[in-house]
Write a protein that holds these residues in place. Sequence first.
Motif, PDB file in Angstrom:
ATOM      1  N   VAL A  22      16.582  -6.917  -2.197  1.00  0.00           N
ATOM      2  CA  VAL A  22      15.976  -5.812  -1.444  1.00  0.00           C
ATOM      3  C   VAL A  22      17.007  -5.189  -0.507  1.00  0.00           C
ATOM      4  CG1 VAL A  22      14.240  -5.200   0.279  1.00  0.00           C
ATOM      5  CG2 VAL A  22      13.676  -6.819  -1.556  1.00  0.00           C
ATOM      6  N   SER A  23      17.178  -3.885  -0.603  1.00  0.00           N
ATOM      7  CA  SER A  23      18.057  -3.142   0.299  1.00  0.00           C
ATOM      8  C   SER A  23      17.235  -2.033   0.961  1.00  0.00           C
ATOM      9  CB  SER A  23      19.246  -2.534  -0.458  1.00  0.00           C
ATOM     10  OG  SER A  23      20.099  -3.547  -0.953  1.00  0.00           O
ATOM     11  N   LEU A  24      17.192  -2.059   2.296  1.00  0.00           N
ATOM     12  CA  LEU A  24      16.377  -1.112   3.053  1.00  0.00           C
ATOM     13  C   LEU A  24      17.051  -0.804   4.378  1.00  0.00           C
ATOM     14  CD1 LEU A  24      12.845  -2.804   2.815  1.00  0.00           C
ATOM     15  CD2 LEU A  24      13.442  -0.633   1.748  1.00  0.00           C
ATOM     16  N   THR A  25      16.740   0.344   4.943  1.00  0.00           N
ATOM     17  CA  THR A  25      17.152   0.668   6.302  1.00  0.00           C
ATOM     18  C   THR A  25      15.931   1.159   7.069  1.00  0.00           C
ATOM     19  OG1 THR A  25      19.398   1.260   5.634  1.00  0.00           O
ATOM     20  CG2 THR A  25      18.650   2.059   7.768  1.00  0.00           C
ATOM     21  N   PHE A  26      15.660   0.517   8.209  1.00  0.00           N
ATOM     22  CA  PHE A  26      14.568   0.923   9.087  1.00  0.00           C
ATOM     23  C   PHE A  26      15.159   1.576  10.330  1.00  0.00           C
ATOM     24  CE2 PHE A  26      13.003  -2.839   6.825  1.00  0.00           C
ATOM     25  CZ  PHE A  26      11.779  -2.389   6.348  1.00  0.00           C
ATOM     26  N   GLN A  27      14.634   2.732  10.691  1.00  0.00           N
ATOM     27  CA  GLN A  27      15.036   3.421  11.901  1.00  0.00           C
ATOM     28  C   GLN A  27      13.802   3.639  12.773  1.00  0.00           C
ATOM     29  OE1 GLN A  27      17.184   6.858  10.409  1.00  0.00           O
ATOM     30  NE2 GLN A  27      19.091   5.715  10.339  1.00  0.00           N
ATOM     31  N   PRO A  28      13.979   4.084  14.027  1.00  0.00           N
ATOM     32  CA  PRO A  28      12.818   4.248  14.900  1.00  0.00           C
ATOM     33  C   PRO A  28      11.682   5.029  14.247  1.00  0.00           C
ATOM     34  CG  PRO A  28      14.804   4.483  16.181  1.00  0.00           C
ATOM     35  CD  PRO A  28      15.236   4.358  14.756  1.00  0.00           C
ATOM     36  N   GLY A  29      10.485   4.511  14.422  1.00  0.00           N
ATOM     37  CA  GLY A  29       9.311   5.071  13.780  1.00  0.00           C
ATOM     38  C   GLY A  29       8.462   3.939  13.239  1.00  0.00           C
ATOM     39  N   LEU A  30       7.282   4.282  12.762  1.00  0.00           N
ATOM     40  CA  LEU A  30       6.352   3.300  12.230  1.00  0.00           C
ATOM     41  C   LEU A  30       6.488   3.197  10.718  1.00  0.00           C
ATOM     42  CD1 LEU A  30       3.884   1.427  12.436  1.00  0.00           C
ATOM     43  CD2 LEU A  30       2.422   3.474  12.375  1.00  0.00           C
ATOM     44  N   THR A  31       6.730   1.974  10.230  1.00  0.00           N
ATOM     45  CA  THR A  31       6.766   1.705   8.798  1.00  0.00           C
ATOM     46  C   THR A  31       5.633   0.751   8.465  1.00  0.00           C
ATOM     47  OG1 THR A  31       9.172   1.994   8.642  1.00  0.00           O
ATOM     48  CG2 THR A  31       8.091   0.755   6.887  1.00  0.00           C
ATOM     49  N   LEU A  32       4.776   1.148   7.537  1.00  0.00           N
ATOM     50  CA  LEU A  32       3.658   0.320   7.101  1.00  0.00           C
ATOM     51  C   LEU A  32       4.016  -0.384   5.799  1.00  0.00           C
ATOM     52  CD1 LEU A  32       0.736   2.848   7.707  1.00  0.00           C
ATOM     53  CD2 LEU A  32       1.458   0.984   9.202  1.00  0.00           C
ATOM     54  N   ALA A 189      -4.095   0.636   7.338  1.00  0.00           N
ATOM     55  CA  ALA A 189      -2.976   1.410   6.795  1.00  0.00           C
ATOM     56  C   ALA A 189      -3.368   2.847   6.479  1.00  0.00           C
ATOM     57  CB  ALA A 189      -2.421   0.728   5.545  1.00  0.00           C
ATOM     58  N   ASP A 190      -4.557   3.052   5.919  1.00  0.00           N
ATOM     59  CA  ASP A 190      -4.978   4.406   5.578  1.00  0.00           C
ATOM     60  C   ASP A 190      -5.099   5.275   6.828  1.00  0.00           C
ATOM     61  OD1 ASP A 190      -5.032   3.794   2.921  1.00  0.00           O
ATOM     62  OD2 ASP A 190      -7.193   3.444   2.825  1.00  0.00           O
ATOM     63  N   GLU A 191      -5.609   4.695   7.923  1.00  0.00           N
ATOM     64  CA  GLU A 191      -5.771   5.464   9.160  1.00  0.00           C
ATOM     65  C   GLU A 191      -4.429   5.777   9.813  1.00  0.00           C
ATOM     66  OE1 GLU A 191      -8.596   3.978  11.979  1.00  0.00           O
ATOM     67  OE2 GLU A 191      -9.938   3.216  10.422  1.00  0.00           O
ATOM     68  N   LEU A 192      -3.483   4.847   9.737  1.00  0.00           N
ATOM     69  CA  LEU A 192      -2.209   5.014  10.423  1.00  0.00           C
ATOM     70  C   LEU A 192      -1.162   5.732   9.581  1.00  0.00           C
ATOM     71  CD1 LEU A 192      -1.889   1.528  12.179  1.00  0.00           C
ATOM     72  CD2 LEU A 192      -2.410   3.731  13.250  1.00  0.00           C
ATOM     73  N   ALA A 193      -1.380   5.812   8.274  1.00  0.00           N
ATOM     74  CA  ALA A 193      -0.387   6.418   7.383  1.00  0.00           C
ATOM     75  C   ALA A 193       0.053   7.816   7.807  1.00  0.00           C
ATOM     76  CB  ALA A 193      -0.900   6.419   5.947  1.00  0.00           C
ATOM     77  N   PRO A 194      -0.870   8.696   8.258  1.00  0.00           N
ATOM     78  CA  PRO A 194      -0.418  10.041   8.652  1.00  0.00           C
ATOM     79  C   PRO A 194       0.569  10.033   9.818  1.00  0.00           C
ATOM     80  CG  PRO A 194      -2.788  10.021   8.283  1.00  0.00           C
ATOM     81  CD  PRO A 194      -2.334   8.591   8.291  1.00  0.00           C
ATOM     82  N   GLN A 195       0.576   8.967  10.618  1.00  0.00           N
ATOM     83  CA  GLN A 195       1.472   8.887  11.762  1.00  0.00           C
ATOM     84  C   GLN A 195       2.687   8.001  11.496  1.00  0.00           C
ATOM     85  OE1 GLN A 195      -1.039   8.722  15.603  1.00  0.00           O
ATOM     86  NE2 GLN A 195      -2.441   7.959  14.037  1.00  0.00           N
ATOM     87  N   ALA A 196       2.802   7.511  10.268  1.00  0.00           N
ATOM     88  CA  ALA A 196       3.899   6.617   9.918  1.00  0.00           C
ATOM     89  C   ALA A 196       5.103   7.393   9.392  1.00  0.00           C
ATOM     90  CB  ALA A 196       3.437   5.616   8.863  1.00  0.00           C
ATOM     91  N   ALA A 197       6.283   6.875   9.685  1.00  0.00           N
ATOM     92  CA  ALA A 197       7.509   7.454   9.134  1.00  0.00           C
ATOM     93  C   ALA A 197       7.648   7.101   7.661  1.00  0.00           C
ATOM     94  CB  ALA A 197       8.718   6.954   9.919  1.00  0.00           C
ATOM     95  N   ALA A 198       7.116   5.941   7.274  1.00  0.00           N
ATOM     96  CA  ALA A 198       7.220   5.503   5.876  1.00  0.00           C
ATOM     97  C   ALA A 198       6.112   4.509   5.570  1.00  0.00           C
ATOM     98  CB  ALA A 198       8.581   4.856   5.619  1.00  0.00           C
ATOM     99  N   VAL A 199       5.697   4.494   4.303  1.00  0.00           N
ATOM    100  CA  VAL A 199       4.776   3.481   3.792  1.00  0.00           C
ATOM    101  C   VAL A 199       5.464   2.832   2.601  1.00  0.00           C
ATOM    102  CG1 VAL A 199       2.501   2.998   2.836  1.00  0.00           C
ATOM    103  CG2 VAL A 199       2.770   4.826   4.534  1.00  0.00           C
ATOM    104  N   LEU A 200       5.686   1.525   2.673  1.00  0.00           N
ATOM    105  CA  LEU A 200       6.405   0.801   1.632  1.00  0.00           C
ATOM    106  C   LEU A 200       5.469  -0.179   0.931  1.00  0.00           C
ATOM    107  CD1 LEU A 200       9.711  -0.073   3.542  1.00  0.00           C
ATOM    108  CD2 LEU A 200       9.243   1.909   2.090  1.00  0.00           C
ATOM    109  N   ARG A 201       5.587  -0.244  -0.380  1.00  0.00           N
ATOM    110  CA  ARG A 201       4.779  -1.176  -1.162  1.00  0.00           C
ATOM    111  C   ARG A 201       5.639  -2.385  -1.537  1.00  0.00           C
ATOM    112  NH1 ARG A 201      -0.028  -1.204  -3.379  1.00  0.00           N
ATOM    113  NH2 ARG A 201      -0.456  -2.598  -5.121  1.00  0.00           N
ATOM    114  N   VAL A 202       5.113  -3.563  -1.223  1.00  0.00           N
ATOM    115  CA  VAL A 202       5.793  -4.823  -1.546  1.00  0.00           C
ATOM    116  C   VAL A 202       5.045  -5.459  -2.713  1.00  0.00           C
ATOM    117  CG1 VAL A 202       6.575  -7.050  -0.665  1.00  0.00           C
ATOM    118  CG2 VAL A 202       6.373  -5.094   0.890  1.00  0.00           C
TER     119      VAL A 202
END
Length: 210
Positions: A22-32, A189-202
């Motif tokens: 897994v290669s990822l970069t997280f920056q400030p913001g909400l990731t679900l 997750a559905d409620e917060l998704a509009p305010q998230a910077a990213a939504v990732l599926r594991v």
Amino acid sequence: MASLELKSVSKSYGRKQVLADVSLTFQPGLTLLIGPSGAGKSTLLRLLSTAERPNRGAISWNGNTARGPWRRTLGYAPQAVDLPEDLTAREFALHIAALKGLDLGAADKQFGAITDAIGLHADINNRIASFSGGMRRRLIFAQAMLGAPELLALDEPTAELDGETARKLGALIVERAKSAVVVMTTHLADELAPQAAAVLRVEAGQVRAA
């Protein structure tokens, strides 16, 4: 800008591989993080919080792989944790604050403000042994928020909470994500998704954009 980077990270337990390259970069913001139960969401959060190490690959915070500086700016709320039953909520929070190297007076005031916002303040001087599941969940969340962490890893922080309290936690999380890297799993997750910077599926050892 703060950043958390994973490079070719893999994690296995015995013969079971949970995360693969897994290669990822997280920056400030909400990731679900979303995905089926047992897919590796909690494992990923444990890696991000330094609670576990990867079998292969590297994780860095602001380009540094040393765990000390990383932990000093971290807030972690695991899905399950053994709390010290004989302590009051306030004593537990101040213990966590001391471990983080925070000013205890400032941490005490912050703990009071957080618990007031999430409906726990009236019980902070009661022993944890008397707490319900929802109260324990709020306490775990409150300790993670101490010190205004730049990196916040939250594993189902809204579980066992009623809808109104869950939304109050969600509002605090969204506010913190304005200046921090926040990675979380949640049934909201559905409620917060509009305010998230990213939504990732594991799923199946991989992490991809949902």
